[in-house]
Design a protein around this motif. Structure first.
Motif, PDB file in Angstrom:
ATOM      1  N   GLY A 301     -39.184  10.354  60.807  1.00  0.00           N
ATOM      2  CA  GLY A 301     -39.487   9.655  59.569  1.00  0.00           C
ATOM      3  C   GLY A 301     -40.716   8.759  59.667  1.00  0.00           C
ATOM      4  O   GLY A 301     -41.004   7.991  58.748  1.00  0.00           O
ATOM      5  N   LYS A 302     -41.471   8.857  60.774  1.00  0.00           N
ATOM      6  CA  LYS A 302     -42.668   8.039  60.960  1.00  0.00           C
ATOM      7  C   LYS A 302     -43.917   8.868  60.636  1.00  0.00           C
ATOM      8  O   LYS A 302     -43.989  10.058  60.948  1.00  0.00           O
ATOM      9  CB  LYS A 302     -42.761   7.547  62.412  1.00  0.00           C
ATOM     10  N   ASP A 303     -44.897   8.221  60.041  1.00  0.00           N
ATOM     11  CA  ASP A 303     -46.150   8.885  59.680  1.00  0.00           C
ATOM     12  C   ASP A 303     -47.006   9.076  60.936  1.00  0.00           C
ATOM     13  O   ASP A 303     -47.432   8.102  61.560  1.00  0.00           O
ATOM     14  CB  ASP A 303     -46.904   8.038  58.656  1.00  0.00           C
ATOM     15  N   LEU A 304     -47.231  10.324  61.324  1.00  0.00           N
ATOM     16  CA  LEU A 304     -48.045  10.636  62.490  1.00  0.00           C
ATOM     17  C   LEU A 304     -49.367  11.292  62.099  1.00  0.00           C
ATOM     18  O   LEU A 304     -50.004  11.970  62.919  1.00  0.00           O
ATOM     19  CB  LEU A 304     -47.264  11.550  63.460  1.00  0.00           C
ATOM     20  N   SER A 305     -49.773  11.083  60.862  1.00  0.00           N
ATOM     21  CA  SER A 305     -51.073  11.608  60.438  1.00  0.00           C
ATOM     22  C   SER A 305     -52.183  10.709  60.981  1.00  0.00           C
ATOM     23  O   SER A 305     -51.936   9.589  61.449  1.00  0.00           O
ATOM     24  CB  SER A 305     -51.154  11.696  58.923  1.00  0.00           C
ATOM     25  N   TYR A 306     -53.408  11.207  60.895  1.00  0.00           N
ATOM     26  CA  TYR A 306     -54.572  10.488  61.422  1.00  0.00           C
ATOM     27  C   TYR A 306     -55.573  10.261  60.297  1.00  0.00           C
ATOM     28  O   TYR A 306     -55.870  11.188  59.531  1.00  0.00           O
ATOM     29  CB  TYR A 306     -55.216  11.304  62.547  1.00  0.00           C
ATOM     30  N   LEU A 307     -56.082   9.052  60.194  1.00  0.00           N
ATOM     31  CA  LEU A 307     -57.083   8.725  59.188  1.00  0.00           C
ATOM     32  C   LEU A 307     -58.449   8.704  59.850  1.00  0.00           C
ATOM     33  O   LEU A 307     -58.729   7.850  60.701  1.00  0.00           O
ATOM     34  CB  LEU A 307     -56.788   7.373  58.541  1.00  0.00           C
ATOM     35  N   ASP A 308     -59.305   9.640  59.465  1.00  0.00           N
ATOM     36  CA  ASP A 308     -60.648   9.716  60.040  1.00  0.00           C
ATOM     37  C   ASP A 308     -61.465   8.508  59.562  1.00  0.00           C
ATOM     38  O   ASP A 308     -61.657   8.327  58.356  1.00  0.00           O
ATOM     39  CB  ASP A 308     -61.324  11.014  59.606  1.00  0.00           C
ATOM     40  N   PRO A 309     -61.939   7.676  60.504  1.00  0.00           N
ATOM     41  CA  PRO A 309     -62.642   6.448  60.088  1.00  0.00           C
ATOM     42  C   PRO A 309     -64.015   6.716  59.478  1.00  0.00           C
ATOM     43  O   PRO A 309     -64.578   5.828  58.828  1.00  0.00           O
ATOM     44  CB  PRO A 309     -62.776   5.675  61.413  1.00  0.00           C
ATOM     45  N   ILE A 310     -64.552   7.902  59.646  1.00  0.00           N
ATOM     46  CA  ILE A 310     -65.872   8.223  59.114  1.00  0.00           C
ATOM     47  C   ILE A 310     -65.777   8.889  57.748  1.00  0.00           C
ATOM     48  O   ILE A 310     -66.435   8.493  56.782  1.00  0.00           O
ATOM     49  CB  ILE A 310     -66.647   9.118  60.108  1.00  0.00           C
ATOM     50  N   THR A 311     -64.905   9.907  57.660  1.00  0.00           N
ATOM     51  CA  THR A 311     -64.791  10.668  56.403  1.00  0.00           C
ATOM     52  C   THR A 311     -63.696  10.147  55.492  1.00  0.00           C
ATOM     53  O   THR A 311     -63.588  10.564  54.340  1.00  0.00           O
ATOM     54  CB  THR A 311     -64.513  12.140  56.703  1.00  0.00           C
ATOM     55  N   ASN A 312     -62.838   9.250  56.024  1.00  0.00           N
ATOM     56  CA  ASN A 312     -61.689   8.732  55.282  1.00  0.00           C
ATOM     57  C   ASN A 312     -60.694   9.838  54.923  1.00  0.00           C
ATOM     58  O   ASN A 312     -59.887   9.706  54.016  1.00  0.00           O
ATOM     59  CB  ASN A 312     -62.135   8.000  54.008  1.00  0.00           C
TER      60      ASN A 312
END
Length: 455
Positions: A301-312
């Motif tokens: 139930g935890k969010d394991l996605s990744y937010l790209d700091p360059i492209t958002n």
């Protein structure tokens, strides 16, 4: 193979686990030289995978994890090998291995129905490895997870089961978010780990090649989905070159492509090594898609996605995995560098380890053990060398026997302190003998470290 097993026991590389109690199948202990070789193999892998890579970090995760981890990974429901039992002597064997011995391919990922069909078609050819009979029962899948009662105080192992990890990579996936949040890594990045894993193998065989308690060296590279296959090919090339750089002959390595992939995999190739029993898997390089993080995200139930700091852009990274067994690498190294030749009119056994892998880098001898002045100088030289490399002091037996003993454990150089070391124009020099050629050079003690550590 018999020569390697005998040498490994005689010289303290590998012992049968629990030997004084008759042994325990599929479990082995590394002896004094074996643990040095194993540590050097791990150090070489860590150097290549972490030290020399700017975007890979290390991890040491726990052997026992929350039981839901293994449900999410699919191990509780699908981590199984095909077991078949001889009706005559009750010996249990892996059906795919028995089929392989008669030249028939059967993948462990086959369903029970599929492998029973193949097995039934070949029953007249398959013999029990113990009694030689051909009377087998039905092939059934047997789960390989090793169950534990850690934290279970009910005396009922069916309640709240825990497991010894069946592979080390799950601990990497569990810590993906922790590593992202606590360090400066950015996709693509990798997490490397060396650690023990456990599998309840049906029929461990081929010495330390297949064990129930073993050690894995794994790296999981987290990548942008659109970049996964390009990076996968990069790592295939890197891992092949790694073995060549260690000193393996290229003709002893080959690629094997998996055709029957698990449903989530994008590609799977093995680097196979020519062991004494033939080409077998040494290392696997796998493109695993986003299955692993997606499963743990769903089950935890935890969010394991990744937010790209360059492209958002937000996405669940894909995984490119390299996975190799320490024990299989150990056996491959023993096989690759085992040699017999003739030196000084005598046949000798020699392990031609590269310096980086050799358990002992240098052995120091006093020419005679009953001459205190030689022994004292030898101990002085040994103490100096031991501060910078793994050295061994040896005064047991004549020089010839000591040379042969060091050849058999793969020591690259032997240093002898003789009477010329103590006086005259050659004072403070020693004889250095090369393992591979038997050639000897006179070297100043002050230059020994530089001489022994040269490339």
């Amino acid at each position: 193979m018999e020569k390697i097993v005998s040498l490994a026991k005689r010289r303290g590389f590998v012992f049968q686990g629990s030997e004084i109690y008759g042994g325990f199948v599929g479990v082995y202990d590394y002896g004094p030289y074996g643990v040095e070789l194993a540590n050097n193999i791990k150090a070489a892998w860590w150097k290549a995978m972490v030290q020399e890579e700017r975007n890979i970090v290390g991890l040491d995760s726990a052997i026992i994890t929350h039981p839901r981890v293994w449900e999410a990974s699919g191990h509780v429901g699908g981590f199984a090998d095909p077991l078949v039992e001889c009706k005559e002597c009750n010996t249990r064997s892996r059906a795919d291995h028995l089929l392989e011995e008669v030249g028939v391919f059967a993948d462990e990922k086959m369903t029970a129905e599929e492998i029973n069909t193949v097995f039934d078609e070949n029953r007249t050819k398959i013999q029990c490895p113990k009694c030689g009979q051909k009377n087998f029962g039905e092939v059934k899948h047997f789960n390989l997870l090793v169950q534990s009662n850690l934290g279970n105080f009910s005396n009922d192992w069916t309640k709240e089961p825990t497991y010894l990890r069946g592979e080390t990579c799950q601990g990497i996936y569990l810590n993906f978010k922790n590593v992202v949040d606590s360090s400066r890594v950015k996709v693509p990045f990798g997490i490397a780990q060396i650690g023990k894993a456990f599998r309840n193998e049906i029929a461990p065989r081929q010495y330390i090649f297949r064990k129930r308690e073993f050690e894995q060296m794994e790296m999981q590279m987290f990548v942008k989905p659109t970049d996964a296959m390009e990076l996968y090919e990069t790592w295939r090339a890197k891992r092949w070159q790694y073995y060549l750089d260690l000193g393996f002959k290229e003709e002893n390595l080959k690629w094997h492509q998996h055709e029957n992939l698990v449903f989530y995999a994008k590609a799977a190739w093995d680097i196979e090594y020519k062991f004494p029993f033939g080409f077998k898997e040494l290392e696997g390089i796998h493109a695993r898609g986003d299955y692993d993080l997606t499963q743990h995200q769903q089950f935890s139930g935890k969010d394991l996605s990744y937010l790209d700091p360059i492209t958002n852009e937000r996405y669940v990274p894909h995984v490119v995995e390299t996975s190799v067994g320490l024990d299989r690498t150990f056996l491959a190294v023993m096989t690759e560098f085992y040699d017999e030749d003739e030196l000084g009119g005598e046949v000798r056994t020699v392990l031609r380890f590269p310096k980086a892998l050799a358990p002992i880098k240098v052995a120091v001898f006093p020419l005679l053990k009953n001459k205190p002045e030689l022994v004292a100088k030898a101990e002085e030289v040994y103490s100096m060398l031991a501060k910078v490399m793994r050295a061994e002091f040896d005064d047991n037996g004549n020089i010839g026997k000591r040379y042969r003993r060091q050849d058999e454990i793969g020591t690259p150089a032997c240093v002898t302190i003789d009477f010329e070391t103590l006086e005259g124009e050659t004072k403070d020099t020693v004889t250095v003998r090369d393992r591979d050629t038997g050639a000897q050079e006179r070297i100043a003690i002050s230059e020994l470290v530089a001489y022994l550590t040269r490339a």
